[in-house]
Structures are given as structure tokens and as C-alpha cells.
Design an enzyme around this catalytic site. Structure first.
Site, PDB file in Angstrom:
ATOM      1  N   ARG A 116     -10.010 -19.904 -19.110  1.00  0.00           N
ATOM      2  CA  ARG A 116     -10.761 -19.211 -18.119  1.00  0.00           C
ATOM      3  C   ARG A 116     -11.592 -18.139 -18.952  1.00  0.00           C
ATOM      4  O   ARG A 116     -12.055 -17.033 -18.265  1.00  0.00           O
ATOM      5  CB  ARG A 116     -10.197 -18.520 -16.906  1.00  0.00           C
ATOM      6  CG  ARG A 116      -9.069 -17.663 -17.392  1.00  0.00           C
ATOM      7  CD  ARG A 116      -8.398 -16.879 -16.056  1.00  0.00           C
ATOM      8  NE  ARG A 116      -7.185 -16.236 -16.353  1.00  0.00           N
ATOM      9  CZ  ARG A 116      -6.731 -15.602 -15.639  1.00  0.00           C
ATOM     10  NH1 ARG A 116      -7.005 -15.318 -14.477  1.00  0.00           N
ATOM     11  NH2 ARG A 116      -5.746 -14.934 -15.810  1.00  0.00           N
ATOM     12  N   GLY A 149      -9.842 -21.503 -13.816  1.00  0.00           N
ATOM     13  CA  GLY A 149     -10.741 -20.951 -14.483  1.00  0.00           C
ATOM     14  C   GLY A 149     -11.213 -19.508 -14.061  1.00  0.00           C
ATOM     15  O   GLY A 149     -12.013 -18.993 -14.590  1.00  0.00           O
ATOM     16  N   ASP A 289       0.251 -17.447 -27.882  1.00  0.00           N
ATOM     17  CA  ASP A 289      -1.370 -17.581 -27.516  1.00  0.00           C
ATOM     18  C   ASP A 289      -1.775 -16.038 -27.115  1.00  0.00           C
ATOM     19  O   ASP A 289      -2.908 -16.122 -26.814  1.00  0.00           O
ATOM     20  CB  ASP A 289      -1.266 -18.647 -26.559  1.00  0.00           C
ATOM     21  CG  ASP A 289      -0.773 -18.619 -25.163  1.00  0.00           C
ATOM     22  OD1 ASP A 289       0.827 -18.474 -25.453  1.00  0.00           O
ATOM     23  OD2 ASP A 289      -1.493 -18.214 -24.215  1.00  0.00           O
ATOM     24  N   ASN A 290      -1.018 -15.244 -26.814  1.00  0.00           N
ATOM     25  CA  ASN A 290      -1.399 -14.014 -26.482  1.00  0.00           C
ATOM     26  C   ASN A 290      -1.363 -12.947 -27.820  1.00  0.00           C
ATOM     27  O   ASN A 290      -1.184 -11.810 -27.458  1.00  0.00           O
ATOM     28  CB  ASN A 290      -0.621 -13.349 -25.248  1.00  0.00           C
ATOM     29  CG  ASN A 290      -1.041 -14.255 -24.127  1.00  0.00           C
ATOM     30  OD1 ASN A 290      -2.190 -15.169 -24.023  1.00  0.00           O
ATOM     31  ND2 ASN A 290       0.146 -14.160 -23.077  1.00  0.00           N
ATOM     32  N   ASP A 299      -5.022 -10.134 -23.749  1.00  0.00           N
ATOM     33  CA  ASP A 299      -4.671 -10.692 -22.757  1.00  0.00           C
ATOM     34  C   ASP A 299      -3.635  -9.687 -21.642  1.00  0.00           C
ATOM     35  O   ASP A 299      -2.382 -10.002 -21.816  1.00  0.00           O
ATOM     36  CB  ASP A 299      -3.872 -12.001 -22.837  1.00  0.00           C
ATOM     37  CG  ASP A 299      -4.999 -13.034 -23.286  1.00  0.00           C
ATOM     38  OD1 ASP A 299      -6.123 -12.850 -23.216  1.00  0.00           O
ATOM     39  OD2 ASP A 299      -4.444 -14.296 -23.226  1.00  0.00           O
TER      40      ASP A 299
HETATM   41  P1  AMP Z   1      -1.824 -16.423 -20.074  1.00  0.00           P
HETATM   42  O1  AMP Z   1      -0.608 -16.304 -20.819  1.00  0.00           O
HETATM   43  O2  AMP Z   1      -1.934 -15.940 -18.774  1.00  0.00           O
HETATM   44  O3  AMP Z   1      -2.745 -15.546 -21.094  1.00  0.00           O
HETATM   45  O4  AMP Z   1      -2.549 -17.768 -20.030  1.00  0.00           O
HETATM   46  C1  AMP Z   1      -2.159 -19.073 -20.780  1.00  0.00           C
HETATM   47  C2  AMP Z   1      -2.878 -20.239 -20.561  1.00  0.00           C
HETATM   48  O5  AMP Z   1      -3.252 -20.534 -19.325  1.00  0.00           O
HETATM   49  C3  AMP Z   1      -4.186 -20.037 -21.309  1.00  0.00           C
HETATM   50  O6  AMP Z   1      -4.392 -21.243 -22.002  1.00  0.00           O
HETATM   51  C4  AMP Z   1      -5.088 -19.567 -20.206  1.00  0.00           C
HETATM   52  O7  AMP Z   1      -6.437 -19.680 -20.551  1.00  0.00           O
HETATM   53  C5  AMP Z   1      -4.827 -20.384 -19.098  1.00  0.00           C
HETATM   54  N1  AMP Z   1      -5.071 -19.996 -17.738  1.00  0.00           N
HETATM   55  C6  AMP Z   1      -4.571 -18.793 -16.966  1.00  0.00           C
HETATM   56  N2  AMP Z   1      -5.059 -18.586 -16.006  1.00  0.00           N
HETATM   57  C7  AMP Z   1      -5.781 -19.625 -15.799  1.00  0.00           C
HETATM   58  C8  AMP Z   1      -6.788 -19.993 -14.721  1.00  0.00           C
HETATM   59  N3  AMP Z   1      -6.864 -19.118 -13.725  1.00  0.00           N
HETATM   60  N4  AMP Z   1      -7.430 -20.918 -15.087  1.00  0.00           N
HETATM   61  C9  AMP Z   1      -7.737 -21.624 -16.048  1.00  0.00           C
HETATM   62  N5  AMP Z   1      -6.731 -21.627 -17.109  1.00  0.00           N
HETATM   63  C10 AMP Z   1      -5.935 -20.276 -16.983  1.00  0.00           C
HETATM   64 MG    MG Z   2      -3.367 -15.929 -22.655  1.00  0.00          MG
END
Ligand code: AMP
Ligand code: MG
Length: 544
Positions: A116, A149, A289-290, A299
Site C-alpha cells: 500500500r 492497499g 521488512d520494517n 513504518d
Molecule cells: P507492515 O508490517 O504492517 O508494515 O506490513 C506488512 C506487509 O503487509 C507489507 O508488505 C505491507 O505493504 C502489507 N500491507 C499492510 N497493510 C496493507 C494493506 N492495507 N493493503 C495492502 N498491503 C498491506
Molecule cells: Mg511494513
């Protein structure tokens, strides 16, 4: 002295010029479609933001306007909200989503990617540095997997405010240019309890020299795609590690240089985590990934700030069972994440030893930085002696005796009178403001606190450090104002209720976190009792 004219501010967005090094230099996904898929052999996929119904600017950062050379009036131009809400693209933008993987909660999760986030392109700031402008919540990408997204207003307010608050505190972080309400609604199950609701959507435009994460390297190593891994690493070294790149010649780096690169990332990461400990920040989702390759806090999801000092606290309810990402485990988790990065870089280095040596350097480097940081918090020149180190550990024990507000405590310690012959009870009196339940403070707590404070005062007297100078120095590293969880929630409530000015009011307080702001004592107070268990104030899920 030479006087240089300030560059003409950018008064209209079509004056903005882009220099997109990432997309120019790195392999692109040949598929131009926006369907969810596995992407191989490419660092990114081109994808456009999804236009939104009614973009409306809620807040912007004056400092980032300044950094990017934007005229203040740009903020009131409807085109600004249209561009930074994702509805309009400017000439020269090259919108794309990164491909990356990651270890989530200790397990390899495969391809994740910008699900997203959509980077619009790179501009050159007033200091000559490239800055990537990236929209978060601007619609689906090939990496969105099962999600939409999008981002909701509450999480976007939190990301906008915290990015800027951290920067003002001096903590390395990605920045935020703007917060735009999209006019659209987004379905979210905030507590993952089956009660999904529509919430207002929003888009934050994030700004950083690079959004590359540990996971960008891991994905190629995991697939045995060493060519792309090398191309990406060479690119990152040449653009973001200029000191390393100098002397490397153009083109490919040597194994030694890859190892040096890793060693630098080790240090930047340790510096960042040390800063988190200084100010009481808990990231909440330290998945690989963060983790930014530049050591920037990135993030902002279910992050939180310590009110009462509790190293075992995590704001992330999604992590409640194992509490992997607690305040006090952050240094160790960072080290574990660095080990994953070392594994990813191993094919480029060809031998484990140099990477292991850099990784082994993490603990001593972190401890050295931590000592410098704790000495500064205490107003000591350094932790010189064993007794000084006992003071640093002792103060953290005192903070845990009873429920004590970390931020208030440090500011009150700064005004403790260290003169000889003061009654011990009187000496610790200023600390009383930091206790959540004064009635729970027993004689035993008081005597343990006194025992520490008497030692502390004696040491300062022995060093000949005057109270006024010490207090001033301590107040430059111990903030008075931090983005307490409940303060962010109050701003969210206000913005949701149609008063987005509250976001800027709070940001304005956070602009000068170390200064006394006499008419703003409200923002420096300990967390009120109603906020102790309220969702958003003490507990946050990954749903955002
Ligand atoms: P995060 O640990 O929350 O930063 O996200 C982990 C993964 O999930 C990353 O690849 C983000 O891009 C994806 N992600 C989190 N929320 C969404 C969302 N609402 N729509 C699409 N991808 C998401
Ligand atoms: Mg992330």
C-alpha cells in the site's frame, strides 16, 4: 562572508523536477498490470496510485515544505491535495512499488513488497540530497496480497505525527510531507474481533532518502537471484553510502566493500535503537521488512510510547501472545534482524567471517552508544567508572520500583538538588510528580530511591558539576514532550470529529520537545487514568 540568495521557492507543483535514480538504475517488473502476483528478477513494479473521491489536505509539515523548497502557499492549492492524495500525477514522476520479502515475527514470510505504498519519484532537496516521495494508502499494488492497499485516518494521523515528532526529537526517521483525507471510506476490523466498520481513508506522503529495507535484500537471496541482489546492493552503496562508494570505482563492489556496507548498517541500526531507548519509543513491528537500510525508523504501525517505564510493554495487541517486540527487547531484535541481513548478503561476500565480525561488533558498539546515551541522560560526562555504570543501571531499577512516568521522571531528576547535607526525603521530593499512584509508594520504595539519588548526588559533587549546568544539559536529551499514545488519540478523535487543526496543534508542541512551553503543561502531564486501557491509547493492532 558570502551571501547566497535563497533558491526561489516552488510555487506550483509543475515546477517540481524529478531525478528517479531507483527506477532508472534497477530492473523493473516487465508486467505493467496491477494484479497481485509473485514478481521475480525485479526490484519494483510500476503502478499508479488509485484516484480518490475528494482529496482534502488535513496537515502538512512546514519543515518538509522548507526542505523541499515548497512555497507555503502550495498547501492551500487544491492541486496539492490531488497530487499527494494520489489522484493526479506530475510530469517526471515514475510511480512504483518495491519488491521485498521479510521475516515476520521470527519466520520467513516470502514476498511482501509495498502493498500500500507507492513511490512517486525522487526530488533533490535544498541540501542537494535525493528524497523519495512515497504515498502510503494510495491503493493496491502487485504486492497487496489479500489486502486493499488503503490506510485509514487514525493510522495515517499516527504516522504523520510520529514521523515528524521523532525528527524533532533527533531520532533518525522517515519524514512526512502531508496528510490528505481521501473522501473515501475503508473497511477495517480494528480489533480483529469480527466487528468491521467503515472508516475514513487517508494518504500520508512519506519522504526519505531511501525506502529500501532489509527485506529488499532478503527476497533476492531467498530466491538465489544473486545478480539482482548484487545490482541492488551496488546501487544502494553508490547512492546512500557515498563514503563507501568513494574509492570503489564505478560498477561492482568488492566482497570487502559489501562487508563494510553491512558493518555500517549494523552501526546505523544500533544508533537508531539506542535513540528509541532514550526517548521511550516502542516500534511494535520490528519485522525485517520494517527495518530501513539507512537506520531510519520506518513504518509507523502499532508503535507506542512508554508512559510508565516498563521494558516489557508492547503496544501491539497482534503480538500480545509472545510480546516479541517489547520496549526492552528492541536491541536484541535488531541484532537478530541484522543477522538475517547478513545471511542475505552472504552470497556477495562469499565467506561468513567478515559478516560475522561485523555482527559480533553489534553488542559492543550498542553498549558503547548506550553508555554515552545514559551518561547524557544522567548529566554525567561519561560512564567512567564501575560506580557510574551502577548509576545507569540503578536509575532504571528505580524507574521500575513503582509505576513511574519515564518522561516526567527524567525531567524531575534534572532539578534534584545535589548539594551536600540536604535531607534525603526532601531531595527526592521533585520525583513525586512522576508517580502514577502516589499512594502506592511505600517507605521501602522511598528508601531505595533515596539510596540511588544520594549516590547520584555524591558523584555529581565529586565531579564538580553544578546543578544548573547539569539540568540544562539533561533537558537537551530528556524530552519534556513526547507523542504520548493518548495525545495522538485525542488528535485522531478531533480530526475524525471535523477538527483537523488539532493535528497541527499537537505537532506544534512536538516541534520543541526539549523546551519548557509554559502554556502547554497539559501536553507534558502523565497519562490520565481514562487512557490506561482505552483502545488506541494503550493497545493497538496491526489493522490500519
Ligand atoms: P507492515 O508490517 O504492517 O508494515 O506490513 C506488512 C506487509 O503487509 C507489507 O508488505 C505491507 O505493504 C502489507 N500491507 C499492510 N497493510 C496493507 C494493506 N492495507 N493493503 C495492502 N498491503 C498491506
Ligand atoms: Mg511494513
Amino acid at each position: 562572508m558570502s551571501i547566497t540568495a535563497a533558491p526561489t521557492p516552488i510555487g506550483s507543483l509543475d515546477q517540481l523536477s524529478f531525478d528517479n535514480r531507483f527506477t532508472a538504475a534497477l530492473p523493473a517488473d516487465p508486467d505493467a498490470g496491477n494484479n497481485r502476483r509473485q514478481v521475480v528478477g525485479a526490484c519494483y513494479s510500476r503502478v499508479e496510485p488509485t484516484p480518490v473521491p475528494a482529496p482534502h489536505l488535513l496537515a502538512h509539515s512546514a519543515e518538509i515544505f522548507d526542505l523541499l523548497g515548497f512555497d507555503t502557499d502550495l498547501a492551500s492549492n487544491p492541486e496539492f491535495a490531488a497530487v499527494f492524495g494520489g489522484s493526479t500525477l506530475l510530469d517526471g514522476m515514475d510511480p512504483h512499488a518495491h519488491c521485498y520479502g521479510g521475516h515476520q515475527f521470527g519466520n520467513w514470510a516470502g514476498q511482501l513488497g509495498d502493498g500500500r505504498a507507492i513511490a512517486l519519484g525522487e526530488v533533490v532537496d535544498r541540501n542537494g540530497q535525493h528524497q523519495t516521495l512515497q504515498l502510503k494508502g494510495a491503493g493496491p499494488t502487485p504486492y497487496s496480497r489479500t489486502a486493499d492497499g488503503l490506510a485509514v485516518l487514525r493510522s495515517s494521523v499516527r504516522e504523520f505525527l510520529c514521523s515528524e515528532a521523532m525528527a524533532h526529537l533527533g531520532v533518525p526517521t522517515t519524514r512526512a510531507l502531508s496528510l490528505v483525507a481521501t473522501g473515501g471510506m475503508v473497511m477495517r476490523d480494528m480489533l480483529y474481533d469480527g466487528n468491521a466498520e467503515l472508516e475514513p481513508g487517508a494518504v500520508v506522503c512519506r519522504v526519505a532518502p531511501s525506502f529500501v529495507r532489509f527485506g529488499n535484500f532478503e527476497i533476492f537471496a531467498s530466491r538465489g537471484d544473486i545478480d539482482t541482489l548484487r545490482t541492488l546492493t551496488d546501487f544502494v552503496i553508490s547512492t546512500d553510502f557515498p563514503d563507501l562508494a568513494a574509492g570503489a570505482g564505478s560498477g561492482r563492489s568488492s566482497p570487502e566493500r559489501y562487508a563494510q556496507f553491512f558493518a555500517e548498517v549494523v552501526r546505523h541500526t544500533a544508533d537508531m535503537v539506542c535513540e528509541w531507548l532514550r526517548v521511550g519509543f516502542v516500534h511494535g513491528v520490528m519485522n525485517t521488512d520494517n527495518m530501513s537500510i539507512l537506520g531510519l525508523t520506518i513504518d509507523y504501525g502499532p508503535y507506542g510510547w512508554l508512559d510508565n517505564y516498563d521494558p516489557d510493554w508492547t503496544p501491539n495487541t497482534t503480538d500480545a501472545a509472545h510480546r516479541r517486540y517489547r520496549f526492552g527487547t528492541q536491541p536484541a531484535v535488531a541484532q537478530w534482524n541484522l543477522m538475517q541481513l547478513a545471511n542475505a548478503l552472504y552470497p556477495l561476500v562469499g565467506e561468513a567471517e567478515p559478516l560475522q565480525a561485523a555482527l559480533d561488533g553489534y553488542v559492543p558498539y550498542f553498549e558503547a552508544q548506550w553508555s554515552v546515551m545514559m551518561a547524557a541522560k544522567l548529566g554525567l560526562p561519561a560512564l567512567e567508572t564501575e560506580a557510574d555504570r551502577e548509576l545507569a543501571n540503578g536509575v532504571l531499577e528505580v524507574l521500575r520500583l513503582v509505576e513511574t512516568d519515564m518522561t516526567v521522571f527524567w525531567r524531575r531528576l534534572a532539578i534534584v538538588d545535589t548539594a551536600e547535607g540536604i535531607d534525603p526525603a526532601e531531595r527526592i521530593a521533585p520525583l513525586a510528580d512522576a508517580y502514577y499512584q502516589p499512594s502506592e509508594v511505600t517507605d521501602e520504595h522511598r528508601s531505595a530511591t533515596s539510596e540511588f539519588v544520594e549516590r547520584y548526588a555524591a558523584r555529581l559533587r565529586a565531579l564538580g558539576i553544578a546543578d544548573a549546568a547539569r539540568g540544562g544539559a539533561m533537558n537537551r536529551v530528556n524530552p519534556k514532550y513526547v507523542l504520548r499514545n493518548y495525545l495522538a488519540q485525542l488528535a485522531i478523535d478531533a480530526a475524525t470529529g471535523g477538527r483537523p487543526e488539532a493535528i497541527n496543534e499537537l505537532l506544534d508542541v512536538m516541534r520543541r520537545p526539549y523546551d519548557d512551553q509554559p502554556d502547554r503543561e497539559f501536553y507534558a502531564a502523565v497519562r490520565p487514568d481514562w487512557a490506561r486501557t482505552r483502545v488506541g491509547c494503550s493497545q493497538l493492532s496491526c489493522s490500519s
